[in-house]
Motif scaffolding. Structure first.
Motif, PDB file in Angstrom:
ATOM      1  N   VAL A  43       9.916 -26.575 -32.886  1.00  0.00           N
ATOM      2  CA  VAL A  43       9.932 -26.493 -31.422  1.00  0.00           C
ATOM      3  C   VAL A  43      11.373 -26.445 -30.937  1.00  0.00           C
ATOM      4  N   THR A  64       6.235 -22.693 -29.651  1.00  0.00           N
ATOM      5  CA  THR A  64       6.420 -23.058 -28.253  1.00  0.00           C
ATOM      6  C   THR A  64       7.829 -23.563 -28.046  1.00  0.00           C
ATOM      7  N   LEU A  73       7.148 -24.869 -20.487  1.00  0.00           N
ATOM      8  CA  LEU A  73       6.713 -24.602 -21.857  1.00  0.00           C
ATOM      9  C   LEU A  73       6.505 -23.101 -21.990  1.00  0.00           C
ATOM     10  N   ASP A  75       5.655 -19.807 -24.549  1.00  0.00           N
ATOM     11  CA  ASP A  75       5.156 -19.264 -25.809  1.00  0.00           C
ATOM     12  C   ASP A  75       6.085 -18.137 -26.238  1.00  0.00           C
ATOM     13  N   LEU A  82       3.623 -21.107 -20.308  1.00  0.00           N
ATOM     14  CA  LEU A  82       2.352 -21.792 -20.483  1.00  0.00           C
ATOM     15  C   LEU A  82       2.134 -22.877 -19.429  1.00  0.00           C
ATOM     16  N   VAL A 200       3.840 -30.756 -26.639  1.00  0.00           N
ATOM     17  CA  VAL A 200       3.649 -29.829 -27.754  1.00  0.00           C
ATOM     18  C   VAL A 200       3.196 -30.580 -28.999  1.00  0.00           C
TER      19      VAL A 200
END
Length: 267
Positions: A43, A64, A73, A75, A82, A200
């Motif tokens: 991440v 993510t 967030l 993608d 997101l 996440v």
């Protein structure tokens, strides 16, 4: 913890994963791919807005990303936002008015995710002529929700200015900084890299005890605290800000020395 291994890897970008020339070394990419092949998500947790993630997406391609210090967030595969925790106009108007009253030479800019607006006198350091970047009045900028408010002062020392912003903002929003300049980054109340990484991690069924996080600046402190208090590993780069070093469980090499890859390979 000699046999400890993470179930999720979270890393800052600038000054941590990226070298000074804004690239990721082949050795670091290979190390991250090795962990991904074993099912460990990687991440990216950064103060950068989504619009600054295009080039890194060409290198890491999927997963993510936690952008704008936890507010967005993203993608990476689909380059789709997101989720977004925005600063509302009421808070924006209150904070900017009081900062301008106390320090008239404070200038503002805002991130909308894929768009950036700044006052005419505000001096952006990057992406000055990039798509999505435009000049606006303060009234226009604070009229709609934003992912991040930026407050800059050209003459005050960084720590003095950030402390002033923290006093003015109080508990109405979250203040941090990740620059050597007098630049304060303001997010919605309670929004930090820690909250973004935690979201996440939860989607992957992972708690802080199974997370390793890397960073170098004060905007990483919340994530370090979350991981350290939960039993995971908070790894500061060798050149990290003193406040972050104080919150770390471990220290690795610099970003120029592939410190992230070196620590991960040691596990």
């Amino acid at each position: 913890m000699s046999d400890w291994k993470p179930r999720l890897i979270a890393t800052d970008m600038d000054g941590t994963l990226l070298r000074g020339n804004d690239t990721v070394s082949d050795a670091t990419v290979a190390e991250l791919e090795r962990w991904r092949a074993e099912g460990v998500p990687v991440v990216l947790a950064t103060g950068r807005p989504p619009r600054w993630m295009v080039r890194i997406r060409e290198v890491l391609r999927y997963g993510t990303a936690v952008c704008c210090n936890g507010a967005v967030l993203l993608d990476l595969a689909g380059f789709e936002v997101l989720e977004e925790d925005a600063l509302e106009p009421e808070v924006l108007q209150e904070v900017t008015a009081e900062l301008r009253r106390q320090q008239p030479d404070t200038w503002f800019a805002v991130e909308y995710g894929l768009e950036f607006r700044h006052e005419p006198v505000y001096q952006p350091r990057w992406d000055v002529d990039a798509p999505g970047v435009a000049v606006a009045t303060l009234e226009e900028m604070v009229a709609a929700p934003v992912a991040k408010l930026l407050a800059r002062h050209e003459t005050l020392p960084r720590d003095e200015f950030v402390a002033l912003v923290e006093r003015v903002v109080g508990d109405t929003a979250t203040v941090t900084n990740s620059s050597t300049d007098a630049l304060a980054e303001i997010s919605a109340r309670g929004v930090t890299k820690a909250t973004g990484i935690a979201k996440v991690a939860a989607e992957h069924g992972v708690g802080p005890e199974d997370v390793v996080v890397f960073g170098d600046m004060p905007n990483d402190i919340a994530a370090f605290d979350w991981v350290r208090e939960g039993g995971g590993r908070a790894v500061a780069m060798a050149h990290a800000h003193p406040d972050l070093l104080a919150a770390a469980t471990d220290v690795t090499g610099t970003n120029e020395d592939d410190g992230v890859a070196a620590f991960l390979s040691s596990l």
